[in-house]
Design an enzyme around this catalytic site. Structure first.
Site, PDB file in Angstrom:
ATOM      1  N   ASP A   1      -2.569   7.060  -7.065  1.00  0.00           N
ATOM      2  CA  ASP A   1      -1.258   6.769  -6.461  1.00  0.00           C
ATOM      3  C   ASP A   1      -0.057   7.530  -7.672  1.00  0.00           C
ATOM      4  O   ASP A   1       0.799   8.052  -7.065  1.00  0.00           O
ATOM      5  CB  ASP A   1      -0.991   5.308  -6.465  1.00  0.00           C
ATOM      6  CG  ASP A   1      -1.508   4.472  -5.824  1.00  0.00           C
ATOM      7  OD1 ASP A   1      -2.600   5.168  -4.749  1.00  0.00           O
ATOM      8  OD2 ASP A   1      -1.393   3.349  -5.470  1.00  0.00           O
TER       9      ASP A   1
ATOM     10  N   GLY B   1       2.411   2.415  -2.653  1.00  0.00           N
ATOM     11  CA  GLY B   1       2.721   2.893  -4.167  1.00  0.00           C
ATOM     12  C   GLY B   1       3.854   2.172  -5.069  1.00  0.00           C
ATOM     13  O   GLY B   1       4.455   3.246  -5.638  1.00  0.00           O
ATOM     14  N   SER B   2       4.319   0.963  -4.561  1.00  0.00           N
ATOM     15  CA  SER B   2       5.445   0.479  -5.260  1.00  0.00           C
ATOM     16  C   SER B   2       5.010   0.240  -6.906  1.00  0.00           C
ATOM     17  O   SER B   2       5.930   0.911  -7.677  1.00  0.00           O
ATOM     18  CB  SER B   2       5.811  -0.949  -4.634  1.00  0.00           C
ATOM     19  OG  SER B   2       4.915  -1.710  -4.702  1.00  0.00           O
ATOM     20  N   SER B   3       4.031   0.157  -7.185  1.00  0.00           N
ATOM     21  CA  SER B   3       3.575   0.077  -8.719  1.00  0.00           C
ATOM     22  C   SER B   3       3.419   1.266  -9.314  1.00  0.00           C
ATOM     23  O   SER B   3       3.881   1.345 -10.610  1.00  0.00           O
ATOM     24  CB  SER B   3       2.388  -0.943  -8.820  1.00  0.00           C
ATOM     25  OG  SER B   3       1.261  -0.339  -8.447  1.00  0.00           O
ATOM     26  N   ALA B   4       2.888   2.429  -8.614  1.00  0.00           N
ATOM     27  CA  ALA B   4       2.869   3.833  -9.007  1.00  0.00           C
ATOM     28  C   ALA B   4       4.088   4.272  -9.398  1.00  0.00           C
ATOM     29  O   ALA B   4       4.460   4.843 -10.099  1.00  0.00           O
ATOM     30  CB  ALA B   4       2.077   4.455  -8.101  1.00  0.00           C
ATOM     31  N   ALA B   5       5.085   3.873  -8.210  1.00  0.00           N
ATOM     32  CA  ALA B   5       6.385   4.620  -8.449  1.00  0.00           C
ATOM     33  C   ALA B   5       7.290   3.997  -9.718  1.00  0.00           C
ATOM     34  O   ALA B   5       7.898   4.591 -10.299  1.00  0.00           O
ATOM     35  CB  ALA B   5       7.120   4.361  -7.202  1.00  0.00           C
TER      36      ALA B   5
ATOM     37  N   GLY C   1       0.842  -1.160   0.098  1.00  0.00           N
ATOM     38  CA  GLY C   1      -0.063  -0.225   0.006  1.00  0.00           C
ATOM     39  C   GLY C   1       0.647   1.339  -0.143  1.00  0.00           C
ATOM     40  O   GLY C   1       0.340   2.448   0.276  1.00  0.00           O
TER      41      GLY C   1
END
Ligand code: PMV
Length: 285
Positions: A128, A83-87, A81
Site C-alpha cells: 500500500d 489505502g487511507s492508512s498508507a496515504a 481498502g
C-alpha cells in the site's frame, strides 16, 4: 512542513502478497495531506478527520513526542481498502522530512512509512505505501526482511475503474490474521492468486481477459474467507452493469469493490441507478 500520500487500489493479488506472491496495484487520484504546525505541548492531531484509537501511536512512530499539531486532510474513505492508512503514513513521513529539510529516497520513505503501517496492520506487505509514495500502476513483491521492495512500474492502461462502496469498514489487521489462521489449508488458493497476477500483467492491454482474471481473483478471495455477502452482491451488480470484471479490493470484510471497464461512465451510471454508492477513480500518475 507538508506531506502528501496517494490512496491506492489493488488490481489483483491482495492477501497472497503478504506471503511473497506478487500483486498489481495503482495509486489513485485521492489521498491524504498532513501539515505540521509548531506549538507547545504533546504532538497530537488537531482535527478529527481520522477517528482511530491507533492514531496517536501512528503519529509517535514518525514525529517527536512534543511540539507539533498535526492537521490531516483526506478525501479517501477510511477503512475501505483504499489505502487511507498508507496515504497517512507516506504523508506523515514526507511532512517530517520537510520539517527537517531532509531529502528522502524511495527506500528510506518506504522503510519509515512501514513503521506507521505496522501500527494499523500488524503484518503489512508494504504494498500500500509503496504505491502511495510512487504513484502510477506497478507490480510489487514483498522483500525478505532487511531487503528492499521490488516495485516494477507498468504502462498506464486505457481501461477505467469504477469503485462501489459497501458502506462498511473492514478491519485489515483482523482480515490478515484470519487468513493466516486458515493456512496451510488455503496455500493453494494463495499460490493461484500469485499465478493469476502474472497472467493479469500479461493481459493489461486486453480488458476482457483482464476482467475474467479479476472475476477469478474475487472467487479466490471468497474462498479464503475475506468477502462478504454485500461485496459479492456489488461484484455481481458491476458485472450486470457491463463491467469486464470486478472484485473486492483490499483486505475485505467490508470496503470497496473495483470494477474494470472500457466504458466506465456507462457502468457508473448503471450501478448508481441500481442504488449502489459508487464513483469513478483515476490512476494518479
Ligand atoms: O485493506 P487495505 O487497503 O489495507 O489492503 C490490505 C492489503 C493486504 O494484502 C490484505 C495486506 C497487505 O499488507 O498487503
Amino acid at each position: 512542513m507538508i506531506g502528501h500520500g496517494h490512496g491506492k487500489l489493488i488490481l489483483c493479488g491482495e492477501h497472497a502478497v503478504v506471503y511473497g506472491h506478487p500483486a498489481i496495484a495503482m495509486a489513485v487520484d485521492r489521498g491524504t495531506t498532513v501539515r505540521l504546525v509548531e506549538r507547545p505541548g504533546p504532538t497530537a492531531a488537531t482535527d478529527a478527520t481520522i477517528d482511530d484509537p491507533r492514531l496517536p501511536t501512528a503519529l509517535r512512530a514518525v514525529l517527536p513526542d512534543q511540539g507539533f499539531g498535526v492537521e490531516i486532510r483526506t478525501d479517501l474513505p477510511i477503512g475501505r481498502g483504499m489505502g487511507s492508512s498508507a496515504a497517512l503514513a507516506v504523508a506523515l513521513v514526507r511532512a517530517d522530512a520537510s520539517r527537517r529539510g531532509e531529502a528522502l529516497d524511495a527506500d528510506a520513505l518506504w522503510e519509515r512509512a512501514m513503521a506507521v503501517e505496522r501500527v494499523f496492520h500488524g503484518n503489512p506487505s508494504g504494498l500500500d505505501h509503496a504505491l502511495s509514495a510512487r504513484g502510477g500502476l506497478a507490480r510489487y513483491t514483498r522483500p525478505a526482511p532487511g531487503h528492499r521492495p521490488t516495485l516494477e512500474p507498468l504502462p498506464l492502461p486505457t481501461w477505467g475503474i469504477v469503485v462501489l462502496d459497501s458502506g462498511a469498514a473492514g478491519d485489515t489487521a483482523a482480515m490478515v490474521a484470519g487468513v493466516a489462521s486458515r493456512r496451510p489449508a488455503i496455500d493453494r488458493d494463495l499460490a493461484r492468486i500469485g499465478a493469476l497476477v502474472d497472467e493479469a500483467q500479461a493481459a493489461l492491454a486486453d480488458t476482457r481477459a483482464l476482467g475474467a482474471l479479476l472475476d477469478e481473483n474475487h472467487a479466490l478471495l471468497r474462498m479464503i474467507g475475506v468477502s462478504t455477502p454485500r461485496l459479492d452482491e456489488l461484484v455481481a451488480l458491476a458485472r450486470r452493469a457491463g463491467a469486464a470484471g470486478a472484485k473486492l479490493a483490499g483486505a475485505g470484510g467490508g470496503g470497496v469493490v473495483l470494477a474494470l471497464a472500457d466504458e466506465p461512465d456507462a457502468v457508473l451510471s448503471a450501478v448508481l441507478k441500481a442504488g449502489a454508492s459508487a464513483f469513478r477513480c483515476a490512476i494518479a500518475p
